[in-house]
Enzyme design. Structure first.
Site, PDB file in Angstrom:
ATOM      1  N   THR A  19      30.355  54.539  48.251  1.00 23.46           N
ATOM      2  CA  THR A  19      30.517  52.883  48.766  1.00 23.46           C
ATOM      3  C   THR A  19      29.967  52.588  49.752  1.00 23.46           C
ATOM      4  OG1 THR A  19      32.656  52.802  49.711  1.00 23.46           O
ATOM      5  CG2 THR A  19      32.909  52.459  47.351  1.00 23.46           C
ATOM      6  N   THR A  20      29.211  51.384  49.995  1.00 23.88           N
ATOM      7  CA  THR A  20      29.360  49.963  49.533  1.00 23.88           C
ATOM      8  C   THR A  20      27.443  50.555  48.925  1.00 23.88           C
ATOM      9  OG1 THR A  20      31.438  49.392  50.539  1.00 23.88           O
ATOM     10  CG2 THR A  20      29.425  47.883  49.346  1.00 23.88           C
TER      11      THR A  20
END
Lengths: 261, 254
Positions: free
Chosen positions: A43-44
């Protein structure tokens, strides 16, 4: 007497690399997810329109549970000269999807002597996610990517952003999209700036857009331990790529250092 | 007939002669290693003659368009399977030709009851330096020769190629840059063809004159870039100027 070059099998769709893989029994096989170890996840990632095109960004952290696996992952991947894939989820699946799509797009372009259209590229990623359905339903190998591609049927060519759910549903983003564990913060910030920003992200020039992307990534990292964030003092930056009408350009770490100051 | 060795040899000889007759008059194709990369050039009448194969590989050829297309698809399939199952860096022209196209074309040529492939091919793979480039001539009978860089010509008649190659090697030694190399290749094309479209003194003609003299024919040229930030190195060249690469990988054919 048969010729050494047999007549090419009638493919369901001309230039379909996945059909070629299946014909040679090389298609990736979905495995059994039982007793799977703790998954590494990435992520992100996010993308937004700015004045010059689309900026796609990703932090560089991969985690497995509460363990930081690495802070050097490349989550924004060039699939071809006009397509970017940003991955959030399990890298083992996502990188393989990216590799298959990259080969598939280039195979089509070279064999059919024309690039794959944007709708076909968008659906190809959707199909890759759908093919991963068995693992997704078992909670293993979940991927929720973003895609940015150039619509060359428009004049001038126009970069577009798409986001997906892990089952393969595709959605076109108007101004921005985000995915991964830090996406909530990123979406909130992008929404705020789109409504009240002066100027809004869509009107930022590249240096300002890069600064803005790095700053919202820093904020996201404040609230999400799985998001790597940005640390200029230790030369740790994000992966930033820009898609414009003339193609893809990477934003180097030196440019990020210069523009975030 | 096949149980009689002499008749088989005669059939093969007839087949070779038939193919050569069919290829006669075919428009030659060229490849030359330059500092910028490998320049491939062909002159056609609507049918493409220069093609991208994989990240660092390309081909050019003359012959029957349908046969050229089948061979092109075959080598693209093989290269992409290799690149996907191993890595793009593992795709090598030596293997694609030596273990793939060469033996397959040889087998096809020797099957005397099946129609032959009417083609002659030139394949190129760009390396980090001109000396590490690989240029390959591939014949309709599967015979192939590997050349480490330099200049390679594939024409309708192999006997005419050597003289032109020697002439081009000398001409290119005293020049630099893609436009100058393209001009030298066009001069060689005119000399090889010397048909109704040819001009009186191609060696002293400038590039616009050489291009104008092609008439209805069109130049197709591409550069396999020696270095680039993308993996795909193939860039089609603007036919009007022959020196300004279009964006790599977006344009496969002009």
């Amino acid at each position: 007497m048969p010729r050494p070059f047999p007549p090419p099998p009638v493919p369901t769709v001309a230039g379909d690399f996945f059909a070629l893989l299946a014909q040679h029994q090389l298609a990736p096989v979905a495995g059994d997810a039982a007793n799977a170890p703790v998954q590494t996840t990435a992520t992100t990632v996010f993308a937004f329109h700015f004045a010059g095109g689309v900026l796609v960004a990703g932090d560089r952290r991969a985690t497995a549970g509460n363990v930081i696996v690495t802070d050097r992952v490349e989550k924004v991947i060039e699939l071809d000269a006009t397509s970017l894939l940003a991955i959030a989820g399990v890298p083992a699946t996502a990188f393989e999807m990216a590799r298959a799509l990259r080969t598939s797009f280039e195979y089509y372009r070279r064999s059919q002597l024309q690039p794959l259209s944007l709708p076909a590229r968008v659906r190809a990623l959707s199909r890759a996610l759908r093919d991963n359905l068995a693992l997704t339903l078992q909670g293993v190998g979940v991927v929720a990517p973003l895609f940015a591609g150039l619509d060359t049927s428009a004049s001038p060519a126009r970069p577009e952003i798409f986001f997906y759910d892990p089952l393969g549903a595709q959605f076109q983003a108007v101004g921005y999209a985000a995915s991964g564990s830090g996406a909530g913060t990123i979406r909130s910030l992008l929404s705020y700036h789109e409504r009240f920003g002066s100027p809004p992200p869509a009107q930022l020039e590249l240096p300002e857009a890069v600064r803005f992307a790095l700053r919202i990534l820093m904020v996201a990292a404040e609230f999400d331990s799985a998001t790597g964030g940005v640390a200029p003092e230790s030369a740790r930056f994000a992966t930033l790529k820009v898609l414009t009408a003339s193609g893809i350009q990477s934003v180097s770490e030196s440019d990020q250092q210069r523009w975030i100051a | 007939m096949t149980e009689d060795p002499y008749r088989w040899l005669e059939a093969i000889a007839n087949r070779r002669e038939y193919i050569r007759n069919q290829l006669a008059g075919g428009s030659p194709v060229f490849a030359v290693s330059l500092a910028e990369g490998i320049l491939l050039l062909g002159v056609g009448t609507g049918q493409s003659k220069v093609f991208e194969v994989f990240d660092r590989q390309a081909l050019a050829g003359l012959g029957h368009p349908a046969d050229l297309e089948r061979i092109r698809q075959s080598i693209i399939d093989a290269a992409h399977l290799e690149g996907f199952t191993r890595a793009p860096e593992d795709v090598a022209l030596r293997r694609l030709v030596g273990q793939g196209l060469g033996p397959q074309l040889k087998a096809a040529f020797e099957q005397i009851f099946a129609p032959p492939f009417l083609i002659r091919l030139l394949l190129a793979e760009v390396g980090p330096t001109p000396a590490s480039d690989v240029l390959v001539k591939l014949g309709f009978d599967g015979s192939f020769t590997l050349h480490p860089g330099g200049v390679v010509v594939v024409a309708d008649n192999p006997e005419r190629e050597s003289a032109i190659e020697a002439q081009l090697a000398t001409a290119l030694k005293n020049t630099s840059g893609v436009p100058n190399a393209a001009r030298a290749l066009l001069v060689a094309w005119h000399q090889l063809q010397s048909g109704p479209a040819a001009i009186a003194d191609p060696a002293s003609a400038d590039l616009p004159t050489l291009l104008d003299a092609l008439g209805e024919r069109t130049v197709e040229a591409a550069l396999l870039l020696r270095s680039h930030d993308r993996m795909a190195r193939y860039a089609a060249l603007d036919p009007a100027r022959l020196g300004f690469p279009l964006r790599p990988s977006q344009h496969t054919a002009l």
